[in-house]
Motif scaffolding. Sequence first.
Motif, PDB file in Angstrom:
ATOM      1  N   ALA A 105      -3.698  -2.720  -6.053  1.00  0.00           N
ATOM      2  CA  ALA A 105      -3.742  -3.979  -6.796  1.00  0.00           C
ATOM      3  C   ALA A 105      -2.729  -3.984  -7.930  1.00  0.00           C
ATOM      4  O   ALA A 105      -2.085  -5.011  -8.202  1.00  0.00           O
ATOM      5  CB  ALA A 105      -5.151  -4.203  -7.351  1.00  0.00           C
ATOM      6  N   THR A 106      -2.562  -2.833  -8.569  1.00  0.00           N
ATOM      7  CA  THR A 106      -1.575  -2.729  -9.657  1.00  0.00           C
ATOM      8  C   THR A 106      -0.170  -2.944  -9.132  1.00  0.00           C
ATOM      9  O   THR A 106       0.633  -3.673  -9.728  1.00  0.00           O
ATOM     10  CB  THR A 106      -1.676  -1.347 -10.333  1.00  0.00           C
ATOM     11  OG1 THR A 106      -2.991  -1.182 -10.861  1.00  0.00           O
ATOM     12  CG2 THR A 106      -0.653  -1.206 -11.450  1.00  0.00           C
ATOM     13  N   MET A 107       0.137  -2.317  -8.001  1.00  0.00           N
ATOM     14  CA  MET A 107       1.470  -2.469  -7.424  1.00  0.00           C
ATOM     15  C   MET A 107       1.687  -3.891  -6.928  1.00  0.00           C
ATOM     16  O   MET A 107       2.787  -4.444  -7.060  1.00  0.00           O
ATOM     17  CB  MET A 107       1.664  -1.464  -6.289  1.00  0.00           C
ATOM     18  CG  MET A 107       3.075  -1.478  -5.691  1.00  0.00           C
ATOM     19  SD  MET A 107       4.399  -1.224  -6.927  1.00  0.00           S
ATOM     20  CE  MET A 107       4.091   0.494  -7.376  1.00  0.00           C
ATOM     21  N   ALA A 108       0.646  -4.517  -6.374  1.00  0.00           N
ATOM     22  CA  ALA A 108       0.770  -5.893  -5.902  1.00  0.00           C
ATOM     23  C   ALA A 108       1.120  -6.826  -7.062  1.00  0.00           C
ATOM     24  O   ALA A 108       1.969  -7.722  -6.923  1.00  0.00           O
ATOM     25  CB  ALA A 108      -0.535  -6.343  -5.242  1.00  0.00           C
ATOM     26  N   LEU A 126       1.495   6.602  -6.831  1.00  0.00           N
ATOM     27  CA  LEU A 126       0.188   7.081  -7.262  1.00  0.00           C
ATOM     28  C   LEU A 126      -0.497   6.095  -8.201  1.00  0.00           C
ATOM     29  O   LEU A 126      -1.076   6.465  -9.227  1.00  0.00           O
ATOM     30  CB  LEU A 126       0.323   8.460  -7.944  1.00  0.00           C
ATOM     31  CG  LEU A 126       1.005   9.550  -7.109  1.00  0.00           C
ATOM     32  CD1 LEU A 126       1.132  10.827  -7.915  1.00  0.00           C
ATOM     33  CD2 LEU A 126       0.246   9.800  -5.820  1.00  0.00           C
ATOM     34  N   VAL A 127      -0.418   4.809  -7.852  1.00  0.00           N
ATOM     35  CA  VAL A 127      -1.108   3.768  -8.619  1.00  0.00           C
ATOM     36  C   VAL A 127      -1.968   2.950  -7.651  1.00  0.00           C
ATOM     37  O   VAL A 127      -1.723   2.959  -6.445  1.00  0.00           O
ATOM     38  CB  VAL A 127      -0.110   2.825  -9.351  1.00  0.00           C
ATOM     39  CG1 VAL A 127       0.742   3.616 -10.329  1.00  0.00           C
ATOM     40  CG2 VAL A 127       0.761   2.071  -8.352  1.00  0.00           C
ATOM     41  N   ARG A 165       0.823  -1.214   0.000  1.00  0.00           N
ATOM     42  CA  ARG A 165       0.000   0.000   0.000  1.00  0.00           C
ATOM     43  C   ARG A 165       0.854   1.259   0.000  1.00  0.00           C
ATOM     44  O   ARG A 165       0.592   2.215  -0.740  1.00  0.00           O
ATOM     45  CB  ARG A 165      -0.925  -0.003   1.223  1.00  0.00           C
ATOM     46  CG  ARG A 165      -1.832   1.242   1.316  1.00  0.00           C
ATOM     47  CD  ARG A 165      -2.597   1.268   2.635  1.00  0.00           C
ATOM     48  NE  ARG A 165      -1.697   1.306   3.780  1.00  0.00           N
ATOM     49  CZ  ARG A 165      -1.109   2.433   4.208  1.00  0.00           C
ATOM     50  NH1 ARG A 165      -1.329   3.578   3.585  1.00  0.00           N
ATOM     51  NH2 ARG A 165      -0.324   2.405   5.260  1.00  0.00           N
ATOM     52  N   GLN A 166       1.903   1.279   0.823  1.00  0.00           N
ATOM     53  CA  GLN A 166       2.767   2.453   0.891  1.00  0.00           C
ATOM     54  C   GLN A 166       3.476   2.705  -0.442  1.00  0.00           C
ATOM     55  O   GLN A 166       3.582   3.840  -0.894  1.00  0.00           O
ATOM     56  CB  GLN A 166       3.802   2.265   2.002  1.00  0.00           C
ATOM     57  CG  GLN A 166       3.236   2.367   3.407  1.00  0.00           C
ATOM     58  CD  GLN A 166       4.270   2.022   4.459  1.00  0.00           C
ATOM     59  OE1 GLN A 166       5.025   1.060   4.320  1.00  0.00           O
ATOM     60  NE2 GLN A 166       4.307   2.815   5.519  1.00  0.00           N
ATOM     61  N   ILE A 167       3.946   1.639  -1.073  1.00  0.00           N
ATOM     62  CA  ILE A 167       4.642   1.788  -2.362  1.00  0.00           C
ATOM     63  C   ILE A 167       3.659   2.270  -3.426  1.00  0.00           C
ATOM     64  O   ILE A 167       3.983   3.141  -4.246  1.00  0.00           O
ATOM     65  CB  ILE A 167       5.305   0.466  -2.780  1.00  0.00           C
ATOM     66  CG1 ILE A 167       6.299   0.004  -1.713  1.00  0.00           C
ATOM     67  CG2 ILE A 167       6.018   0.621  -4.120  1.00  0.00           C
ATOM     68  CD1 ILE A 167       6.820  -1.404  -1.920  1.00  0.00           C
ATOM     69  N   ALA A 168       2.440   1.717  -3.417  1.00  0.00           N
ATOM     70  CA  ALA A 168       1.424   2.134  -4.386  1.00  0.00           C
ATOM     71  C   ALA A 168       1.083   3.612  -4.219  1.00  0.00           C
ATOM     72  O   ALA A 168       0.953   4.350  -5.204  1.00  0.00           O
ATOM     73  CB  ALA A 168       0.163   1.283  -4.215  1.00  0.00           C
TER      74      ALA A 168
END
Length: 383
Positions: free
Chosen positions: A136-139, A132-133, A125-128
């Motif tokens: 789910a995309t970052m996961a 600014l994405v 969540r922090q990286i997403a």
Amino acid sequence: MDEALLRSLIPGVLGVLVRRGAGFAAAEDAVQDALVEALRVWPADRPRDAKGWLVTVAWRRFLDATRADTARRRREDLVDEEPAPGPASALDDTLRLYFLCAHPSLTPSSAVALTLRAVGGLTTRQIAQAYLVPEATMAQRISRAKRTVSDVRFDRAGDVATVLRVLYLVFNEGYSGDVDLAAEAIRLTRQLAASIDHPEVSGLLALMLLHHARRAARTAPDGALVPLAEQDRGRWDTGAIAEGIGILQAALARDRLGEFQAQAAIAALHADALTAEETDWVQIVEWYDELTRLTDSPVVRLNRAVAVGEADGPRAGLAALAALDAALPRHTAVAAYLHERDGDLVAAARLYTDAAHKASNLAERDHLTRRAARLNARLRAAT
């Protein structure tokens, strides 16, 4: 619960599991399980050896998952004996993890995300939020990266230059969401510097500190960008500047010059000037010459044209700029600045407007638009 302590232990614990033979994705899952258990147990019963406790719990979680997964029976040799719990070397394992996250099979964006997750200990969540994405995309990005490096074996030395480039990408992301990526990059680079004796690692750390020292002065209260020459130097962090210059001097003394050391030397010359007018532009041009020799980068040549314009006059800067591809990012903005310095306000106003249309972010676009508006107001007043 000391969250900073937990985050600092993650790469070492993950590195131990990977070194013992765990696949990266499985090891990362096991470490996350151990962290959850630590959050539950530690407030009432804090272990004396925090890292050793996490290694033991994470390894047992990995063994449990391996035994339960019939598709992984080929790894049964890993579960025959459980290594005795206890502290392990943090440096080699952490360094191995850096190289794993910066593996050449990964795209730059995936390498950065994996580094922040595995070495930085940030949540998905922090990286997403930082990028600014959607989460789910970052996961998905992190999962693909973990699968890519899952079976990578370290039978030769990793590429330090790739690791440093990934950390530099993290630093340049700056601040967004609830994670200050510039500060996080400095923390990670300090950690790398403790793991490996390399002058370019020191050069990158010095460069980050020197750039970060100017952070408070880079924006006005309304969020507008403040150019280097117009910044309030009293707001610069003198402690970070002194530390950065000290680290740089020690690195340069080893006589193994690299691009990050050269960039840091340029940043140090800016930091050393009490006023913009006292900046040693002649020496900065000399460092850009060294940097060009090391990288032959068009972006470096573009920045060199600005320095030449300051050292030898705007027309000399425009001559240096004319040799470069006009499609380069910021080429039009540099041309506008040099024409303004040369007194050609009509051309400068037009170029600032063109550059604003090409700007990659809103803050830069607003800055260039204001520059164009200011010059157009001067031209109207003159006529």
